[in-house]
Structure formats: structure tokens, C-alpha cells
Scaffold this motif. Structure first.
Motif, PDB file in Angstrom:
ATOM      1  N   SER A  36      -0.198  -7.372  -9.269  1.00  0.00           N
ATOM      2  CA  SER A  36       0.559  -8.594  -8.993  1.00  0.00           C
ATOM      3  C   SER A  36       2.052  -8.310  -8.952  1.00  0.00           C
ATOM      4  N   ARG A  37       2.530  -7.498  -9.877  1.00  0.00           N
ATOM      5  CA  ARG A  37       3.963  -7.165  -9.900  1.00  0.00           C
ATOM      6  C   ARG A  37       4.357  -6.347  -8.672  1.00  0.00           C
ATOM      7  N   LEU A  38       3.443  -5.501  -8.234  1.00  0.00           N
ATOM      8  CA  LEU A  38       3.717  -4.698  -7.043  1.00  0.00           C
ATOM      9  C   LEU A  38       3.756  -5.578  -5.796  1.00  0.00           C
ATOM     10  N   VAL A  39       2.770  -6.455  -5.658  1.00  0.00           N
ATOM     11  CA  VAL A  39       2.722  -7.345  -4.500  1.00  0.00           C
ATOM     12  C   VAL A  39       3.909  -8.297  -4.499  1.00  0.00           C
ATOM     13  N   ALA A  40       4.380  -8.719  -5.671  1.00  0.00           N
ATOM     14  CA  ALA A  40       5.542  -9.611  -5.754  1.00  0.00           C
ATOM     15  C   ALA A  40       6.769  -8.970  -5.115  1.00  0.00           C
ATOM     16  N   VAL A  41       6.971  -7.679  -5.368  1.00  0.00           N
ATOM     17  CA  VAL A  41       8.111  -6.967  -4.778  1.00  0.00           C
ATOM     18  C   VAL A  41       7.935  -6.844  -3.269  1.00  0.00           C
ATOM     19  N   ALA A  42       6.753  -6.436  -2.829  1.00  0.00           N
ATOM     20  CA  ALA A  42       6.501  -6.305  -1.392  1.00  0.00           C
ATOM     21  C   ALA A  42       6.648  -7.651  -0.691  1.00  0.00           C
ATOM     22  N   ASP A  43       6.158  -8.718  -1.313  1.00  0.00           N
ATOM     23  CA  ASP A  43       6.225 -10.060  -0.731  1.00  0.00           C
ATOM     24  C   ASP A  43       7.671 -10.493  -0.533  1.00  0.00           C
ATOM     25  N   CYS A  44       8.510 -10.281  -1.523  1.00  0.00           N
ATOM     26  CA  CYS A  44       9.914 -10.678  -1.416  1.00  0.00           C
ATOM     27  C   CYS A  44      10.645  -9.855  -0.358  1.00  0.00           C
ATOM     28  N   TYR A  45      10.398  -8.537  -0.342  1.00  0.00           N
ATOM     29  CA  TYR A  45      11.061  -7.671   0.630  1.00  0.00           C
ATOM     30  C   TYR A  45      10.736  -8.097   2.058  1.00  0.00           C
ATOM     31  N   VAL A  46       9.475  -8.440   2.304  1.00  0.00           N
ATOM     32  CA  VAL A  46       9.066  -8.881   3.637  1.00  0.00           C
ATOM     33  C   VAL A  46       9.629 -10.263   3.940  1.00  0.00           C
ATOM     34  N   SER A  47       9.531 -11.178   2.971  1.00  0.00           N
ATOM     35  CA  SER A  47       9.963 -12.557   3.199  1.00  0.00           C
ATOM     36  C   SER A  47      11.444 -12.647   3.523  1.00  0.00           C
ATOM     37  N   LEU A  48      12.257 -11.837   2.880  1.00  0.00           N
ATOM     38  CA  LEU A  48      13.694 -11.881   3.138  1.00  0.00           C
ATOM     39  C   LEU A  48      14.018 -11.548   4.594  1.00  0.00           C
ATOM     40  N   GLN A  49      13.215 -10.685   5.200  1.00  0.00           N
ATOM     41  CA  GLN A  49      13.496 -10.258   6.571  1.00  0.00           C
ATOM     42  C   GLN A  49      12.835 -11.123   7.635  1.00  0.00           C
ATOM     43  N   VAL A  56       0.833  -1.203   0.000  1.00  0.00           N
ATOM     44  CA  VAL A  56       0.000   0.000   0.000  1.00  0.00           C
ATOM     45  C   VAL A  56       0.869   1.255   0.000  1.00  0.00           C
ATOM     46  N   SER A  57       1.962   1.240   0.735  1.00  0.00           N
ATOM     47  CA  SER A  57       2.864   2.395   0.750  1.00  0.00           C
ATOM     48  C   SER A  57       3.489   2.615  -0.626  1.00  0.00           C
ATOM     49  N   MET A  58       3.854   1.528  -1.280  1.00  0.00           N
ATOM     50  CA  MET A  58       4.374   1.643  -2.647  1.00  0.00           C
ATOM     51  C   MET A  58       3.308   2.181  -3.600  1.00  0.00           C
ATOM     52  N   GLY A  59       2.080   1.653  -3.468  1.00  0.00           N
ATOM     53  CA  GLY A  59       0.991   2.115  -4.322  1.00  0.00           C
ATOM     54  C   GLY A  59       0.697   3.583  -4.132  1.00  0.00           C
ATOM     55  N   HIS A  60       0.789   4.044  -2.891  1.00  0.00           N
ATOM     56  CA  HIS A  60       0.576   5.466  -2.630  1.00  0.00           C
ATOM     57  C   HIS A  60       1.650   6.300  -3.318  1.00  0.00           C
ATOM     58  N   TYR A  61       2.897   5.829  -3.292  1.00  0.00           N
ATOM     59  CA  TYR A  61       3.949   6.575  -3.983  1.00  0.00           C
ATOM     60  C   TYR A  61       3.688   6.617  -5.490  1.00  0.00           C
ATOM     61  N   LEU A  62       3.091   5.541  -6.019  1.00  0.00           N
ATOM     62  CA  LEU A  62       2.774   5.490  -7.447  1.00  0.00           C
ATOM     63  C   LEU A  62       1.487   6.251  -7.772  1.00  0.00           C
ATOM     64  N   GLU A  63       0.964   6.982  -6.790  1.00  0.00           N
ATOM     65  CA  GLU A  63      -0.174   7.884  -6.946  1.00  0.00           C
ATOM     66  C   GLU A  63      -1.477   7.156  -7.263  1.00  0.00           C
TER      67      GLU A  63
END
Length: 526
Positions: A395-408, A293-300
Motif C-alpha cells: 500500500s505504501r509503495l502504490v501510494a507513492v506510484a499513485d501520487c507520482y502519476v497523478s501529479l503528471q 512494479v518498477s519500484m518493486g523490482h528495485y526493492l528486489e
């Protein structure tokens, strides 16, 4: 909540006179409350017409708050009570009386409770949420108010004329200043002395919810996370086990996170190492939702698109519940059969969403995200669909968020030592071919070069915790000093923040997880 018993005023005024004054004030409260709702439907809250009504509403509550410390207006059947005194029907207030009753019933609440110290900002927050009756009802309205920081004006979920036992603890959520903010924890309200309580929000885990970000940089972020975690637990359980789930319930869960994105709340992923399967699942879903959601907000994206994105992110891994019984080993040790089962969870998730919700545009977007979030840009992902199939933007946006969270947060020795900075570095390095470059760019813009939660050493030798990115300069985030240059560990109440890190105090190096001066489970703490 219990309606307060009638009593004499604190200044010694006879009880009858005090009650009469409350009756007269009650008529004014009904008038002002009705006016706030009516004007709020027609005018923006920044409009002078609305702010004037806000002033009138505050002015009628102020004497009550000064004298009693609170103003509690609740409905019992067809009657309204102000601080325990019935507000009588009169010809000049009958329509306001009916209007207020209808508004309370529409939102499935008993009324509202205001406390001394009420600020205009809190009144605006309350009515902004109150006017969204299709989104916020019952405990959802209470949770949203708390998440937005309206601690002094909250809905009362239940009302009763029966006095509670002296030994009972009132169900007032412990989310105020200085209180433990674990999701769902109930606590006694010390301000009432047992007079009245609003809430009805008792929790399952009074000792705290695993996976909640501890001591997040800003209170609203932590409250939003706690509320979303609690909602995700209920929502995902329902989605997995029952048919007929409506996605509007999911939108209520993600709404506080959408509001947080517009309020520029920092994105701090919960780094607790969770071992319980379900709690890990819920926390992972909420973390992915928060980042997406934070990424989506940045993408307006607008609020409606962000709500759909948030719901899709919350449900992206729902298919794992279908294949969970077929997997016995951790990732990296899968047998061939377990690998096949794991790669089937996107299709199972899309099938589950389609079969358990009403079919509409939001449902279709959620189905696509569930199906496509492991479809890597370089073709290495799954499922391998035939033809020119391209994953959707969500889907592409969630894929990035999913990986960023999963790595941590991955439940492994590796996941327990990956810092936010390292996770970002891996995604921009060895993993970058798997993702849409535009989405990676949005992630960097959202979390900065030094993501919130990361420990850094400044060039003067002090150690600081990054609390938020600096949009003007991603290399100079907002940071909070944890250990001074002289080696002093600052106590939690000693807050020394650099907003942003000044040019003369640049970041010398990024600390690894092993170098953090606090325990690993608290390394997101501020």
C-alpha cells in the motif's frame, strides 16, 4: 487464420513433390517442437541442452522460411497442417502429433507462425511464454509475445479452411517494425499476399488508444503499455460490473509489465491529457501499475510478489466507479458531500474486490492496497482507521506510484503542465511527509534525478529528452538529442543518443512544459 492453399513451389517444382517435402518437413517440425517443450520443462533456457534443441528447431524451419517466407503449423480438429499441407499420421510421429495437439489445446491456440528473419532470441521468448500455460493462453500469449519483441514467431489464435474474400483485411496485429502500435489495431499482413494470417486480435480503436505513450524510448515498453491498457479496460469493466472475477486474469494483464521491469525498461508515464472518464481511469491504473512494479523490482521483490503488486496497483482505484455518480465537480471544487463520497472510494474498492473475486492471499493484498493507498504517513489521509493500523508495504509503495502519476496526468490545467522532474520535486519537497521515506527512495532510484520523459538543456545549448535513468550515476541519465547546439531539430529517424550523458556535457537546466520544443501531448515521445 486461414490455412494456405496448396501450391507449386516457387522454384518450379511440381506441386505434388512440394507437398511431399512439406509432409516430411512437418514430421520434423512436430518432433522438434515437442522436444523444445519437453526439454524446456526440465532445463533452464540458458542450459546447453535447451540451446541445442533450439538450434535443431531453427534448422528445420530455416529451409521453409527461405522458400516460402513463413512456416505455419496449425491444428484443424484433430489434424495438423504445415503451410496448408496435412502432416500425416505415422507410427514414428504419432506421439509427437498428439503431444503438439494437446499443447495447442491447453493454450487455446490453433498453432504458431514463424516468419523469415526469425532470431534465436525470439524462439527463446516464445517458448519461455509458451511454457507458462497457466498464465498465457489465447490472445494473452499473442500479446505477451508481441510485447517481448518476438515478432517473427507468434501463436496463431484461429485457423480456418475457408479462403477469405480478396477485399478483406487480415487480422495481423500492426505491432511490427515501422507499424502503428496502437492497442488492438488490426492490419493487413503484406508478407503473405493473402496466404495466411495469425492473430484474432482485432481492435476497438483503429485510430489509436488514448493515453498510450507515443513513441516510447524502447519498442517493448510501448507494446507492454498498449497491451496492459487494453487488458485493463476489459478487466476493470468486468470487475466493476460483474461478480466472479478471477485475479489470475489480472496477473496476465500485468505480466508484460513485470517482464519489462526485469528487462530494465524505462518508466515513461503517459502524459496525454485525457478527457474521457473511462480512458483516463484505465490509463491511470496502468501507469500506476508500471511505476509500482518498477519500484518493486528495485526493492528486489521476486516475480510472484511483483505480480501481486501489479494486480493490486491495477485495482487500487476500482472503488471510484461506485462513487462516480455522486461527484459532479473536479478535485479542488468538491462540495462537502462530494468530498465525503470521494473519501469513501477506498473502502468501496476493498468491498468490491472482496465481493467479486475468489478469496485468497492475492485478494487480501489487493483489498488492503485499495483500502490503504490514501492513508498518508503523516496521518492526513483517509480513511481514518482506529487503533494502531499501519498500511502494508504494498500500500505504501502504490501510494507513492499513485501520487507520482497523478501529479503528471491530472485532468486539470495544473496537471497538464507538470513535468516528470517537477512531479518528483514536489514529492521530495512539500509532499514528502505523506510518504514512507524508503518508498520515496525507491522511486528516485527507479526514475533517477531526471525522470524519463523530461526535457533538459545541456551545457552546450542542445536540448535532449531523458529516455532512461543511469543506475551508476542518477545525475547523468541516458538522453536523446532533440535539438542540436546549432538549433537543428532532429528528424525522428535521426537518432543521436548519449548513453549516459558524458561528464563534459552535463545538464545545465531542466525545461518546463512551456519550454518543450514539441507539442505537450508528445512530450514523452522519443
Amino acid at each position: 487464420m486461414t490455412v494456405p492453399a496448396k501450391s507449386a513451389a516457387r522454384d518450379g517444382t511440381p506441386a505434388a513433390a512440394a507437398d511431399q517435402r512439406l509432409r516430411e518437413t512437418g514430421a520434423q517440425v512436430l518432433l522438434r517442437f515437442s522436444s523444445m517443450v519437453r526439454i524446456g520443462r526440465s532445463y533452464d533456457m540458458s542450459n546447453q541442452v535447451f540451446t541445442r534443441q533450439l538450434d535443431y528447431f531453427r534448422e528445420v524451419l530455416t529451409p521453409l522460411l527461405e522458400e516460402h517466407g513463413e512456416a505455419v503449423l496449425v491444428a484443424l480438429e484433430d489434424d495438423l497442417f504445415l503451410n496448408g499441407v496435412r502432416v500425416p499420421f505415422k507410427s514414428n510421429n504419432l506421439r509427437f502429433h498428439k503431444s503438439v495437439l494437446e499443447e495447442f489445446k491447453r493454450r487455446r491456440i490453433a498453432g504458431f507462425r514463424a516468419l523469415k528473419g526469425l532470431r534465436d532470441e525470439e524462439i527463446s521468448i516464445f517458448f519461455r511464454l509458451f511454457l507458462q500455460s497457466d498464465t498465457y493462453q489465447g490472445t494473452e500469449l499473442l500479446t505477451a509475445c508481441l510485447a517481448q519483441g518476438a515478432d517473427h514467431l507468434l501463436p496463431a489464435i484461429h485457423a480456418s479452411a475457408e479462403a477469405p474474400d480478396d477485399s478483406s483485411e487480415y487480422d495481423w496485429p500492426a505491432w511490427g517494425a515501422g507499424a502503428s502500435e496502437s492497442a488492438g489495431a488490426g492490419a493487413t499482413d503484406p508478407s503473405t499476399g493473402g496466404a495466411a494470417t495469425a492473430g484474432g486480435h482485432g481492435g476497438e480503436e483503429g485510430g489509436g488508444t488514448p493515453g498510450v505513450v507515443g513513441n516510447a524510448p524502447r519498442g517493448a515498453a510501448r507494446k507492454s503499455y498498449s497491451a496492459a491498457l487494453q487488458g485493463a479496460r476489459s478487466l476493470l469493466t468486468t470487475t466493476s460490473l460483474q461478480a466472479g472475477t478471477e485475479l489470475r486474469h489480472a496477473k496476465r494483464v500485468v505480466q508484460p509489465l513485470v517482464d519489462g521491469a526485469f528487462a530494465s525498461e524505462p518508466v515513461v508515464v503517459g502524459l496525454s491529457s485525457l478527457t474521457h472518464h473511462d480512458e483516463y481511469t484505465y490509463a491511470h491504473a496502468v501507469n500506476v501499475c508500471m511505476v509500482a512494479v518498477s519500484m518493486g523490482h528495485y526493492l528486489e521483490m521476486d516475480r510472484r510478489a511483483l505480480a501481486d503488486l501489479g494486480v493490486a496497483a491495477l485495482l487500487h482505484d476500482v472503488g471510484k466507479d461506485v462513487v462516480a455518480d455522486q461527484i459532479r465537480h473536479p478535485l479542488g471544487q468538491f462540495t462537502p458531500e462530494e468530498q465525503v463520497a470521494a473519501e469513501r472510494h477506498p473502502a468501496e474498492g476493498a468491498r468490491l474486490i472482496a465481493g467479486s473475486t475468489t478469496l485468497n492471499q492475492t485478494t487480501l493484498r489487493c483489498m488492503r492496497v485499495a483500502l490503504e493507498h490514501h492513508m498518508a504517513a503523516d496521518g492526513s489521509g483517509y480513511p481514518a482507521l482506529q487503533g494502531r493500523w499501519t498500511a502494508s508495504v504494498l500500500s505504501r509503495l502504490v501510494a507513492v506510484a499513485d501520487c507520482y502519476v497523478s501529479l503528471q496526468t491530472h485532468r486539470s490545467a495544473r496537471g497538464a503542465t507538470v513535468t516528470p522532474y517537477q512531479a518528483l520535486g514536489m514529492m521530495l519537497g512539500s509532499l514528502k511527509k505523506q510518504f514512507d521515506p524508503a518508498m520515496l527512495w525507491a522511486l528516485v532510484q527507479t526514475v533517477g534525478f531526471y525522470p524519463p520523459g523530461q526535457m533538459v538543456e545541456l551545457d552546450d545549448g542542445s536540448i535532449a529528452l531523458v529516455v532512461a535513468p543511469n543506475a551508476a550515476d542518477l545525475g547523468r541519465p541516458h538522453a536523446r538529442i532533440v535539438v542540436t547546439a546549432a538549433g537543428e531539430h532532429l528528424a525522428p529517424h535521426k537518432i543521436l543518443e548519449l548513453r549516459p550523458v558524458p561528464p563534459e556535457r552535463s545538464i545545465r537546466r531542466v525545461l518546463s512544459a512551456e519550454q518543450y520544443p514539441t507539442p505537450p501531448e508528445n512530450r514523452s515521445a522519443a
